[in-house]
Design an enzyme around this catalytic site. Structure first.
Site, mmCIF file in Angstrom:
data_model
loop_
_atom_site.group_PDB
_atom_site.id
_atom_site.type_symbol
_atom_site.label_atom_id
_atom_site.label_comp_id
_atom_site.label_asym_id
_atom_site.label_seq_id
_atom_site.Cartn_x
_atom_site.Cartn_y
_atom_site.Cartn_z
ATOM 1 N N CYS A 90 0.891 -1.203 0.034
ATOM 2 C CA CYS A 90 0.046 0.034 0.077
ATOM 3 C C CYS A 90 0.786 1.071 -0.052
ATOM 4 O O CYS A 90 0.423 2.226 -0.370
ATOM 5 C CB CYS A 90 -0.931 0.122 1.061
ATOM 6 N N HIS A 337 -2.029 0.350 8.059
ATOM 7 C CA HIS A 337 -2.370 0.496 6.573
ATOM 8 C C HIS A 337 -2.605 1.868 6.000
ATOM 9 O O HIS A 337 -2.829 3.001 6.621
ATOM 10 C CB HIS A 337 -3.961 -0.224 6.281
#
Length: 392
Positions: A90, A337
């Protein structure tokens, strides 16, 4: 105001009671970094050290490498959304997604940003990758580096590949692609037999000297970016375009790799490199002095922004250059994240106001956020703001 939309997807992970991600249940097969130095003929070993570091065990986890070995894959349900399949990448996918949205929502005539043809996806993704590479280039005279598969070395499509995407790609091969038609199918995850050593032995770099050539080359490599290890190939391209020494000069801790060797997540320096073109380790505005050491931050308004949950916990402070970007698109960081959200409401962002500029400059002379500065620094503050700064 348009409702913000989180669009970078992540498969569930396992956490302990403290909210920290547990290590993969996949068996960790050690990867010998010494072997890579032998087979890497064209890529400098310094790239491997910069990205993966030098683990105490002397090896990079095979499971972490596998998690990073995906391409830029568009969602079948959201045609402008990139998918992430496992934890880690990510740090590259979210910045690319943010710039991709900027080019689709604000630089495209079509009013419906959710609908996009395959040809539109190709154009948007390649122009986005080119834009990030241009931003990372320290000196146009040195050219742009593109890391691709060596001729005939592209791995076969993984069994995880979407069947429909396979048939579409094989039936209509791209004439501009540098790969043979049978190797053009996009892949969600890496081929099962592709390991760390083979990846580095099968890639090479090439240099283009002009922006026009760069855009043409990136477009011709569309299936490479979508395919196996497309994310890593693009990351290596950005690093070599920026220059290893330039990145080391900007990173605060040169011993910290861009990819964490334990959990596999990307560092803040990696995110900043893709968002701003500079691999600084901090998110505040400008540089700060701390105990005689100069700490580098963000020096100009970014095109897309960055926010983090860590600021609410007082672990860091995000500056105005990232909080108020040129376009209302933000990368949002949590403990584990990165996601992307955006709106079309341009009134949420804009040029820096005089009062915001004054606060930013004042804070640059107040690195500990005390709310006051020594009288001796007042003249420097006034000069920085281009105000009357006569000693009297």
């Amino acid at each position: 105001m348009t409702e913000p939309l989180a669009i970078v997807k992540l498969q569930p992970k396992i956490y302990n009671q403290y909210g920290n991600p547990l290590l993969d249940c996949v068996s960790r097969v050690p990867v010998d970094l010494a072997a890579v130095t032998v087979v890497m003929s064209e890529l400098d070993k310094e790239v491997v050290d910069l990205v993966w570091g030098r683990p105490s065990s002397g090896a990079v986890s095979a499971s972490i490498f596998r998690r990073w070995a995906q391409g830029f894959v568009f969602s079948e349900n959201e045609h402008t959304a990139l998918e992430q399949f496992e934890g880690g990448p990510c740090a590259v996918i979210a910045p690319v997604q943010a710039f991709l949205l900027k080019n689709i929502v604000f630089n495209r005539e079509c009013s419906n940003w959710r609908q996009m043809s395959e040809e539109g996806q190709k154009t948007a993704l390649c122009s986005t990758l080119s834009e990030i590479l241009e931003s990372a280039c320290s000196s146009p005279s040195t050219g742009f580096c593109l890391v691709t598969w060596a001729k005939g070395q592209s791995p076969h499509t993984s069994t995880h590949t979407n069947t429909q995407s396979q048939s579409q790609t094989q039936d209509v091969p791209d004439p501009e692609s540098s790969q043979p038609p049978q190797e053009q199918s996009p892949t969600a995850l890496a081929a099962e037999d592709l390991g760390f050593e083979r990846f580095h032995s099968d890639i090479h770099k090439r240099t283009v000297m002009s922006v026009t050539d760069l855009r043409e080359e990136v477009l011709s490599l569309y299936h490479t970016w979508r395919g196996c290890c497309g994310v890593l190939l693009f990351l290596y391209s950005v690093i070599l375009t920026k220059g290893i020494e330039n990145i080391r000069n900007e990173i605060q801790d040169t011993m910290e790799p861009l990819i964490d060797p334990v959990h596999g997540h990307g560092s803040q320096s990696l995110v900043n490199l893709l968002v701003t073109g500079h691999a600084v380790s901090n998110v505040w505005d400008g540089d700060r002095e701390c105990s005689g050491m100069k700490l580098h931050g963000i020096h100009k308004q970014a095109s897309v922004g960055f926010l983090t949950l860590m600021e609410s916990l007082r672990f860091c402070k995000v500056g105005a250059f990232l909080k108020s970007p040129k376009f209302p698109i933000w990368i949002l960081g949590s403990e584990t994240h990165l996601s992307v959200f955006f709106t079309k409401e341009m009134s949420l962002v804009g040029p820096e106001s005089p009062s915001e500029q004054a606060r930013r400059v004042f804070q640059s002379f107040d690195p500990e956020d005390n709310g006051f500065i020594p009288e001796s620094l007042l003249e420097d503050v006034m000069k920085a703001l281009d105000l009357v700064s006569e000693p009297e």
